[in-house]
Enzyme design. Structure first.
Site, PDB file in Angstrom:
ATOM      1  N   GLY A 240       0.673  -1.387  -0.009  1.00  0.00           N
ATOM      2  CA  GLY A 240       0.003  -0.030  -0.150  1.00  0.00           C
ATOM      3  C   GLY A 240       0.585   1.351  -0.040  1.00  0.00           C
ATOM      4  N   GLU A 274       4.026  -6.630   1.664  1.00  0.00           N
ATOM      5  CA  GLU A 274       3.577  -7.171   0.538  1.00  0.00           C
ATOM      6  C   GLU A 274       3.639  -5.823  -0.729  1.00  0.00           C
ATOM      7  OE1 GLU A 274      -0.539  -8.310   1.180  1.00  0.00           O
ATOM      8  OE2 GLU A 274       0.175 -10.244   2.106  1.00  0.00           O
ATOM      9  N   ARG A 277       2.850  -1.409  -6.078  1.00  0.00           N
ATOM     10  CA  ARG A 277       3.411  -0.202  -6.789  1.00  0.00           C
ATOM     11  C   ARG A 277       4.524   0.325  -6.321  1.00  0.00           C
ATOM     12  NH1 ARG A 277      -1.615   3.062  -7.651  1.00  0.00           N
ATOM     13  NH2 ARG A 277      -2.695   2.124  -5.975  1.00  0.00           N
ATOM     14  N   CYS A 343     -14.297   4.257 -28.339  1.00  0.00           N
ATOM     15  CA  CYS A 343     -15.658   5.196 -28.354  1.00  0.00           C
ATOM     16  C   CYS A 343     -16.079   5.470 -27.071  1.00  0.00           C
ATOM     17  CB  CYS A 343     -16.393   4.347 -29.258  1.00  0.00           C
ATOM     18  SG  CYS A 343     -15.576   4.181 -30.785  1.00  0.00           S
TER      19      CYS A 343
HETATM   20  N1  LLP Z   1      -1.452  -6.868  -0.682  1.00  0.00           N
HETATM   21  C1  LLP Z   1      -2.906  -6.959  -1.005  1.00  0.00           C
HETATM   22  C2  LLP Z   1      -3.594  -7.908  -0.099  1.00  0.00           C
HETATM   23  C3  LLP Z   1      -3.580  -6.132  -1.772  1.00  0.00           C
HETATM   24  O1  LLP Z   1      -4.590  -6.231  -2.195  1.00  0.00           O
HETATM   25  C4  LLP Z   1      -2.619  -5.101  -2.513  1.00  0.00           C
HETATM   26  C5  LLP Z   1      -3.430  -4.381  -3.419  1.00  0.00           C
HETATM   27  C6  LLP Z   1      -1.448  -5.359  -2.263  1.00  0.00           C
HETATM   28  C7  LLP Z   1      -0.712  -6.007  -1.317  1.00  0.00           C
HETATM   29  C8  LLP Z   1      -0.380  -4.426  -3.080  1.00  0.00           C
HETATM   30  O2  LLP Z   1      -0.861  -2.860  -2.856  1.00  0.00           O
HETATM   31  P1  LLP Z   1       0.193  -1.806  -3.241  1.00  0.00           P
HETATM   32  O3  LLP Z   1       1.606  -1.826  -2.617  1.00  0.00           O
HETATM   33  O4  LLP Z   1       0.226  -1.817  -4.891  1.00  0.00           O
HETATM   34  O5  LLP Z   1      -0.455  -0.554  -2.972  1.00  0.00           O
HETATM   35  N2  LLP Z   1      -5.709  -0.968  -9.374  1.00  0.00           N
HETATM   36  C9  LLP Z   1      -5.410   0.075  -8.267  1.00  0.00           C
HETATM   37  C10 LLP Z   1      -4.576  -0.562  -7.041  1.00  0.00           C
HETATM   38  C11 LLP Z   1      -5.399  -1.870  -6.466  1.00  0.00           C
HETATM   39  C12 LLP Z   1      -4.768  -2.232  -5.434  1.00  0.00           C
HETATM   40  C13 LLP Z   1      -5.253  -3.687  -5.002  1.00  0.00           C
HETATM   41  N3  LLP Z   1      -4.689  -4.362  -3.843  1.00  0.00           N
HETATM   42  C14 LLP Z   1      -4.745   1.143  -8.775  1.00  0.00           C
HETATM   43  O6  LLP Z   1      -4.483   1.168 -10.077  1.00  0.00           O
HETATM   44  O7  LLP Z   1      -4.398   2.114  -8.290  1.00  0.00           O
END
Ligand code: LLP
Length: 419
Positions: A240, A274, A277, A343
Site C-alpha cells: 500500500g 506485500e 506499486r 469510443c
Molecule cells: N496486498 C494486498 C492484499 C493487496 O490487495 C494489494 C493491492 C497489495 C498488497 C499491493 O498494494 P500496493 O503496494 O500496490 O499499493 N488498481 C489500483 C490498485 C489496486 C490495489 C489492490 N490491492 C490502482 O491502479 O491504483
C-alpha cells in the site's frame, strides 16, 4: 536518480535507450520498464526492514510480467498472489513456493488445492466459509494448510475509496473481534495450522499513521493468540505504500521501515510486506504516438494511439499521470486534452493539461505506468494488448510481444448449428 529523463538534446531516454529509436523498432503503444529502477526500488524497500527478520512478498498484481518476476526472484523476493493464475506465473518465474502468500476473498477450491500442492507459505484466509472450504480441501489431500488470518483493523487509509480495504464496511478480512474465535476454529481442525496474522488496509497510502494503527491492532491480537497457545510465525502488514505521481512528497520506504522495525523490536514474529506499486509504479511508462491533433471551438484534443484499454487508471479512478513529450523542444506549453481512440468520453488520459505543442507522429510518454498498467489492460474495442519492453543500460528486450490479431479471436468458435 531518475531512469527516465531527457538528455541534453531534449530526447527522452529510458536509462541509456532513446525512446524514439525504441518506438521505431517496436511500435506503439508500448510499456517500457527500467530494470535499474525496479532493482533500486526493491533493494531500498528490502533494506528499510533489515533491522528485523522479514520477507518481501512482491504484490504481483501490480505487474506480473514474467521477466520482472524473474528478476525480483533473483533478488530474493517472494510473492503475494491472489489467484491460481498468479501462482502459476510466480512458480514459472522461479519464485519459491515457500515465499508465496495467497491473499484474496474468493479463492476457489481448485486454487486452494494448487496452492497446497505447491506448498505456499500461507493462505491468507478472509472469512469463516473460506476457512471451512480450505479445511475440506486440505483434508481431501491429507495435508495441513498453513493459514494466516486476514483481519480488518477498521482504519481509514485515507485513499481513493476503490482502493481502500481496511474499513469495517469493506469486503476484506475478518473483523478483529471475531479473530480469536476463528483462530480457535483453526486450532480445532487437524488440517489447519495458524501461522500468521495479516492485514492490508489500502493502496496508494500517503500517510503512514493508519498503517501504524493497523499494526498496533494486529500485534495486540497476536499477543492474545500467543496467550491462547497459537504459535504465530509471521505478521503480514500488506502493501500500500504510495508513490509520487506528480512529484509530490510521499513517505519513503525507510520511514515506514524504521517505524515498523521499532514496533517489532524484540518480537519473535517474522515480518511480511506485500509492496506492489512502490516497486514498479515509477519504473514504467506507456509510450504512445500522437495520431491527430484535433482543434474544436475552445478545446484541443491530442489523440494518441494508446487508450483506456491499455491504461485504465485515469478512466477508472480519475488518476493523474504525467504526460511528457518524448522530444522536448522548450516551446511554450498549451492546454490540451490527451485522449485515446476508444469510443467513450471516459477514454481520456488528461484533461486541461499543459503540454508542449505536439503534432501527428510525435511521441509522448504517459509516466508512472509500471504498476496497474498492463495488468489491467484489456482488448476492448478489439485493440490488441500493447507490447512490453525491459531496458537495462543501453540494452532493451521485448519481454512480451504485442498481441497479434489472431490472438484476439483465439479460442472463439461458431456453434456447430450455424453450419
Ligand atoms: N496486498 C494486498 C492484499 C493487496 O490487495 C494489494 C493491492 C497489495 C498488497 C499491493 O498494494 P500496493 O503496494 O500496490 O499499493 N488498481 C489500483 C490498485 C489496486 C490495489 C489492490 N490491492 C490502482 O491502479 O491504483
Amino acid at each position: 536518480m531518475f531512469h527516465f529523463a531527457h538528455d541534453e538534446e531534449g530526447r527522452l531516454c529510458a536509462e541509456g535507450v532513446d525512446l524514439e529509436a525504441l518506438a521505431a523498432a517496436v511500435g506503439t503503444p508500448t510499456f517500457v520498464y527500467s530494470q535499474a529502477t525496479i532493482e533500486r526500488h526493491y533493494r531500498v524497500f528490502d533494506e528499510a526492514f533489515r533491522g528485523h527478520p522479514h520477507l518481501v512478498c512482491y504484490a504481483m498484481k501490480a505487474n506480473s510480467n514474467g521477466a520482472i518476476l524473474r528478476r525480483l526472484a533473483q533478488l530474493g523476493a517472494g510473492a503475494d498472489i491472489v489467484s491460481g493464475g498468479e501462482l502459476y506465473r510466480a512458480l514459472q518465474a522461479g519464485i519459491p513456493a515457500d515465499r508465496v502468500v495467497f491473499s484474496g476473498v474468493g479463492k476457489t477450491k481448485d486454487e486452494m488445492a494448487a496452492a497446497l500442492e505447491a506448498g505456499v507459505l500461507s493462505l491468507n484466509v478472509e472469512s469463516e466459509p473460506e476457512l471451512a472450504a480450505l479445511a475440506e480441501v486440505a483434508a481431501q489431500r491429507g495435508q495441513v494448510a498453513q493459514v494466516a488470518l486476514r483481519v480488518n483493523p477498521d482504519v481509514d487509509a485515507k485513499t481513493h475509496p476503490y482502493i481502500a480495504t481496511g474499513l469495517r464496511e469493506s469486503k476484506f478480512g475478518v473483523p478483529l473481534e471475531d479473530a480469536r474465535r476463528i483462530a480457535a476454529d483453526v486450532k480445532a481442525s487437524p488440517h489447519l495450522k495458524l501461522v500468521g496474522v495479516d492485514c492490508h488496509i489500502g493502496s496508494q497510502l500517503v500517510d503512514l499513521e493508519p498503517l501504524m494503527q493497523a499494526l498496533t491492532s494486529v500485534l495486540a491480537l497476536v499477543d492474545d493468540l500467543r496467550a491462547a497457545g497459537h504459535q504465530i510465525h509471521h505478521v503480514d502488514l500488506g502493501g500500500g505504500l504510495g508513490i509520487p505521481y506528480r512529484g509530490e512528497a510521499t513517505p519513503q520506504p525507510a520511514e515506514l521501515g524504521a517505524a515498523v522495525v521499532a514496533k517489532m523490536a524484540g518480537r519473535p514474529e517474522t515480518l511480511i510486506l506485500e509492496p506492489g506499486r512502490v516497486i514498479v509504479g515509477n519504473a514504467g511508462i506507456l509510450l504512445s504516438r500522437v495520431l491527430y491533433v484535433k482543434r474544436t471551438q475552445g478545446r484541443t484534443f491530442v489523440i494518441v494511439d494508446a487508450a483506456m484499454n491499455d491504461l485504465l487508471r485515469p478512466s477508472l479512478y480519475k488518476a493523474h499521470h504525467e504526460i511528457w513529450p518524448v522530444r522536448r523542444t522548450g516551446a511554450p506549453e498549451e492546454v490540451v486534452d490527451v485522449v485515446g481512440p476508444i469510443c467513450e468520453t471516459g477514454d481520456t488520459f488528461a484533461r486541461d493539461r499543459a503540454l508542449q505543442p505536439v503534432a501527428a507522429g510525435d511521441l509522448v510518454a504517459v509516466m508512472s505506468a509500471g504498476a496497474y498498467g498492463f495488468v489491467m489492460s484489456s482488448t476492448y474495442n478489439s485493440r490488441p494488448r500493447a507490447a512490453e519492453v525491459l531496458v537495462s543500460g543501453d540494452r532493451w528486450a521485448v519481454v512480451r510481444a504485442r498481441e497479434r490479431l489472431e490472438g484476439l479471436v483465439e479460442g472463439e468458435a461458431a456453434p456447430e448449428w450455424f453450419e
